[in-house]
Design an enzyme around this catalytic site. Structure first.
Site, mmCIF file in Angstrom:
data_model
loop_
_atom_site.group_PDB
_atom_site.id
_atom_site.type_symbol
_atom_site.label_atom_id
_atom_site.label_comp_id
_atom_site.label_asym_id
_atom_site.label_seq_id
_atom_site.Cartn_x
_atom_site.Cartn_y
_atom_site.Cartn_z
ATOM 1 N N CYS A 1 0.817 -1.209 0.000
ATOM 2 C CA CYS A 1 0.000 0.000 0.000
ATOM 3 C C CYS A 1 0.850 1.258 0.000
ATOM 4 O O CYS A 1 1.867 1.338 0.697
ATOM 5 C CB CYS A 1 -0.893 0.026 1.233
ATOM 6 N N ASN B 1 -5.975 3.806 2.674
ATOM 7 C CA ASN B 1 -5.392 3.281 1.437
ATOM 8 C C ASN B 1 -6.472 2.728 0.518
ATOM 9 O O ASN B 1 -7.661 3.015 0.683
ATOM 10 C CB ASN B 1 -4.371 2.187 1.764
ATOM 11 N N CYS C 1 -7.796 -0.147 0.414
ATOM 12 C CA CYS C 1 -8.765 -1.056 1.043
ATOM 13 C C CYS C 1 -9.128 -0.647 2.468
ATOM 14 O O CYS C 1 -9.644 -1.464 3.228
ATOM 15 C CB CYS C 1 -8.237 -2.484 1.017
ATOM 16 N N GLU D 1 -7.584 -0.112 5.291
ATOM 17 C CA GLU D 1 -7.029 -0.656 6.532
ATOM 18 C C GLU D 1 -5.762 0.052 6.997
ATOM 19 O O GLU D 1 -5.332 -0.145 8.131
ATOM 20 C CB GLU D 1 -6.756 -2.161 6.404
ATOM 21 N N ILE E 1 -4.480 -14.422 -1.112
ATOM 22 C CA ILE E 1 -3.661 -15.287 -0.263
ATOM 23 C C ILE E 1 -4.533 -16.227 0.555
ATOM 24 O O ILE E 1 -4.094 -17.322 0.931
ATOM 25 C CB ILE E 1 -2.686 -14.488 0.626
#
Length: 975
Positions: A378, A590, A592, A594, A782
């Site tokens: 990020c 960022n 997403c 977080e 992932i």
């Protein structure tokens, strides 16, 4: 009977020729059935051949009298129709049938109809012809094809020559694939796969047949996903080992020897091809090769392994030269390259990654050990209010995106529409046209084709362009002022939320008139904002707009519901709880939502490096294994800290910032699976408690390990003056937020269970290696690799088809199947029911209520449970969490309550709002047992829904086209 001699070779007829008329249509009925002959030739299914063959058999037994001929004709006609009907039922959409299947059916129908003499003659005829065929087979072919159950198949080799398929090896591969898996039938895979083979098939297609056969069985038994992955491994081994000159093929058992040889050969070849860092040659490759654990190849699901193969393994001219354990060791070596005892550390890192207990984020997996190791996930930037700075930010976006970074841009400083421009004596077009350019940059720079470029633009709620900003993702209006591919987010100050609760007015400003608001938060922001409102009321600020805060709030929720954007994030919670408030301001999150790090135009581009603990792997005997968790986190924090020094920085400002503050983001995945392992329903007080307990443990060990690294390697440079230096840990920063916001506007649990006082003293004395330590990212890809539920998400559906860049994959909830088996409820009817009800259990009467509750899907969990669990996690996290909110039957009231609750309970950010899907899983395969299909409208992903004309009215569900990959429940843009 239907013999190969009776079935001639069929050439493609010319248009208009006699052979292309009615007879040819009948010959291929029903559907598009085709027949595989024993020599591998594929020909059309011809009904008349069955009739001719059966007639010959009857006449041979009964003679050719007129009376016999009349009976034979009627009988054969009736039996032929029955045989045809049988295959039509089996394959209504057409398919391929082996000639032996047809002859078996003829034999069966003769016996059932009482024609025993004809049937006996028919059986003897088949046996005699089988003997003659065997006699004609060459000795060499007999030696290779000596399989009592399957016919000889001639395969085409790479050089164009042919050879018999080695059935003994095929059996070994299938046997290895099924070994140790419950309710997986080796014979079922072999039988169906062999039916689809024909002479001349390539060896690659033999593997494909095995893989596809096993894959179609996944919806009936989840363990077939592991079997499919192991069958796919045969292809991977042949490809990689062949390229490296080690072996043309290998079984799984042989990999215990071959892996040790493969790693040194791979590194040398990778360096030679300029794909790997030459420094890897200086490792003790023999030692590392001997450390590889071949048995860990057996952990993959099909989706996980196929994803690695398609998108992660290093390749040369489309040939993958990595195998799974080599891949994990390459990443481990890349992360250990600057360690003193780097072989030992590489083995330590390898063992953690390959165990699936922890997984690095996608950029790290992509690039570790390569010539340009861009390992960070990020990047956050602030865009200044001048052309040089704006287009400089665009270039930064392009360079960062090129090497697989997700972007968050703070656009608040850019002046609004109509603002005065001194340099040209003109008026500004506002922030929106520049956002359009940023949108197109993200589309153009798509991370080398590995995954889509992705950026999120943030704007504070007081910005005069905020109303137009809300509409950026609409599908109507001037397309030049729309950003269909870029994500957007509201950066909301607490004062606005208070005005909403109090039903008061809200004033919008141009940032060039109120430049200090951008850097203020808490009580200071409130005082200064009120001052500017007074100036506006007195006529001293001409460019402003006053409206009801509730009206703007409703528009925010309406656009969020209609387009999925802008997301709602909370400025004051992010800043007041930031450990780094002494050296800067958090201006945005960022891509997403977080990451919450400081940014400053032209000076600091924030960088964060991510990885996630697999929480499901740390539930042992139904409980969280604290000792194992501590061990995992100790190694994980070290790996994340190493990223900062090894990382390739395409922008100097990012490098300076990352080395100065050294932030990392340790997150979690598999939260839902961890609940399943404890028989806890997501929508329950027990799940909220587990969210609290598990995150407290992760927070404790992560902070402790960063402090231990500080003692070993030194503190990060801006430690002094931080909350850490004052002994104020994330749990303590809630007091700061409560004081600034007011106790009437914060309800957040503050229960502590561990020995935090001792840790506070350690942090004060030893310091911290990293300014920030925790952040919960989406982990979509992932999580696929490791075969668990992503991040902190509830289960989307218990059975669905996932579509991503690697193809379509049937996903079945294995925990559900396990529990249904225990109750004797798992059968083909249950599979059908799950398909029909979109993976939901609620309308299936025979399922016990307790199982229905435990396996409630995302839209069946009340949003309050999701928010409450997130609040419990947030109290332990120094950054934030990617939190999707699922709301079934969403309307204005539900949205209002949910988002007010999110702010009220201390969340820093929220992510996607997900409404029920407008498109659903296609049910055309419910009765056929074939792989699920997905509707063309977007598959099983939930989508946004269009609201009614008035934002205060009840929104009505309607489909909205989705342009960004993030709009899939299995987002893959971040991890």
């Amino acid at each position: 009977m239907y013999t190969e001699t009776d079935q001639p070779q069929v050439a493609q007829p010319q248009a208009g020729s006699p052979s292309s008329s009615k007879h040819d249509l009948e010959a291929t009925a029903p559907g598009q059935l085709r027949v595989i002959k024993r020599n591998g030739t594929v020909v059309p299914f011809d009904i008349s051949k069955i009739a001719v063959a059966m007639t010959k058999a009857f006449l041979a037994v009964e003679g050719g009298t007129a009376a016999a001929s009349s009976r034979v004709h009627e009988t054969v006609d009736n039996l032929t129709k029955q045989i045809t009907a049988t295959f039509k039922r089996r394959m209504p959409s057409g398919g391929t049938v082996h000639i032996e299947d047809i002859q078996d059916q003829v034999e069966l129908i003769l016996m059932r109809s009482g024609e025993h003499k004809v049937a006996r003659d028919y059986v003897l005829y088949r046996e005699e012809h089988a003997r003659l065929r065997a006699a004609e087979t060459s000795p060499a072919a007999q030696e290779v094809a000596a399989d009592p159950e399957y016919p000889t198949v001639q395969i085409t080799l790479d050089d164009g020559s042919t050879a018999p398929l080695d059935m003994a090896r095929v059996r070994t591969i299938v046997s290895e694939a099924c070994e140790g898996l419950e309710d997986v039938n080796e014979r079922a895979i072999l039988d169906e796969a062999m039916r689809n083979l024909y002479d001349g098939v390539s060896l690659h297609d033999v593997n494909t047949s095995l893989v596809i056969t096993a894959r179609t069985l996944v919806e009936k038994e989840p363990n077939y996903s592991y079997a499919t992955a192991r069958l796919l491994m045969d292809k991977l081994r042949a490809e990689a080992l062949g390229f490296l000159g080690i072996a043309e093929a290998a079984t799984q058992a042989e990999m215990h020897t071959y892996y040790a040889r493969a790693l040194p050969a791979y590194v040398r070849k990778g360096v030679e091809l300029e794909l790997l860092d030459p420094e890897l040659l200086n490792f003790d490759l023999e030692k590392l090769g001997n450390a590889l654990l071949a048995e860990r190849d057996l952990q993959f699901t099909y989706l996980g392994l196929q994803t690695l193969y398609d998108r992660y393994f290093i390749h040369s001219n489309d040939v993958r030269i990595e195998l799974p354990q080599v891949f994990f060791m390459r990443v481990a070596m890349g992360l250990a390259v600057e360690e003193d005892n780097r072989e030992e550390r590489a083995i330590e890192f390898y063992k953690l990654l390959s165990s699936f207990d922890y997984m690095s984020s996608t950029p790290t997996l992509f690039n570790a050990g390569t010539l340009r190791p861009q390992l960070s996930s990020c990047y956050l930037t602030t865009v200044p209010d001048h052309l040089h700075g704006i287009y400089g930010a665009m270039q930064d976006n392009a360079m960062l995106s090129k090497f697989a970074g997700g972007l968050g841009n703070d656009w608040t400083p850019v002046r609004s529409l109509g603002a005065y421009i001194k340099g040209t004596n003109g008026r500004s077009q506002g922030v929106v046209p520049f956002l359009k350019v940023a949108n197109d940059t993200a589309v153009a720079v798509n991370q080398g084709g590995k995954r889509k470029g992705a950026v999120c633009a943030y704007l504070e709620t007081w910005h005069l362009d905020i109303e137009e900003f809300l509409e950026l993702r609409k599908n109507t209006g001037d397309d030049r002022r729309r950003t269909h591919d870029m994500n957007t987010a509201n950066w909301v100050p607490d004062l606005f939320m208070k005005r909403v609760f109090e039903d008061k007015d809200w004033t919008l400003f141009s940032p060039n008139d109120v430049p200090d608001l951008h850097d203020l938060y808490g009580a200071e922001f409130e005082a200064r904002y009120t001052h500017y409102e007074q100036l506006a009321a007195e006529g001293k600020l001409k460019l402003h707009k006053t409206l009801k805060a509730v009206d703007l709030w409703r528009k925010m929720l309406g656009m969020l519901f209609e387009t999925g954007h802008p997301w709602i994030t909370f400025k004051d919670a992010c800043n007041l709880r930031s450990p780094q408030q002494h050296v800067g301001v958090v201006h945005s999150s960022n891509l997403c939502t977080e990451i919450t790090l400081n940014t400053k135009a032209n000076e600091e581009i924030a960088v964060c490096n991510l990885g996630s603990v697999n929480l499901a792997q740390h539930i042992v005997d139904g409980q969280l294994d604290r000792e194992k968790l501590a061990t995992t986190i100790k190694t994980a924090i070290r790996m994340l800290d190493n990223v900062i020094d090894i990382n390739y920085y395409s922008v100097d400002t990012a490098r300076a910032s990352n080395l100065r503050h050294r932030p990392i983001g340790l997150g979690v995945m598999g939260f839902q699976d961890a609940l399943y392992a404890q028989h806890i329903a997501y929508g329950s007080p027990e799940a909220v408690e587990f969210a609290d307990v598990s995150m407290e443990a992760i927070s404790y060990h992560a902070i402790e390990e960063s402090s231990n690294l500080a003692a070993e390697r030194g503190r990060y440079s801006t430690f002094e003056g931080s909350l850490w230096s004052k002994g104020q840990l994330p749990i303590d920063s809630i007091d700061i937020l409560a004081k600034e916001r007011g106790l009437d506007y914060l309800q957040q649990d503050r229960t502590q269970r561990l020995d935090w006082d001792t840790l506070r003293e350690k942090v004060k004395s030893q310091g911290m290696r990293n300014s920030n330590v925790m952040a919960i990212a989406p982990t979509a890809t992932i999580a696929n690799i490791t075969g668990v539920s992503q991040s902190i998400e509830p289960t989307y559906q218990n059975l669905y088809v996932k579509s991503n860049l690697s193809g379509e994959f049937t996903v079945v909830n294995p925990s559900l199947v396990r529990d249904l088996k225990a109750h004797g409820l798992w059968d083909s009817v249950m599979v059908n029911d799950l398909k029909y009800y979109e993976g939901s259990l609620q309308k299936i009467d025979r399922i016990p209520a307790a199982i229905k509750q435990q396996y409630a899907t995302a839209f069946e969990v009340e949003p309050r449970w999701i928010v409450e669990a997130a609040s419990r996690r947030q109290k332990w996290i120094d950054q934030a969490q990617s939190l999707n909110l699922y709301i079934a039957g969403a309307n204005g009231k539900k949205l209002d309550v949910t988002y007010r609750m999110a702010w009220f309970q201390g969340l820093k950010t929220t992510y996607y709002l997900r409404a029920l899907a407008a498109t659903t899983t296609e049910k055309s395969t419910i009765d056929t047992g074939s792989l699920n299909a997905v509707s063309a409208g977007g598959g099983s992903a939930p989508s946004a829904a269009a609201p009614a004309a008035s934002a205060s009215a009840e929104p009505q569900a309607a489909p909205v086209p989705q342009a960004c990959s993030l709009d899939d429940p299995d987002c893959e843009a971040c991890q």
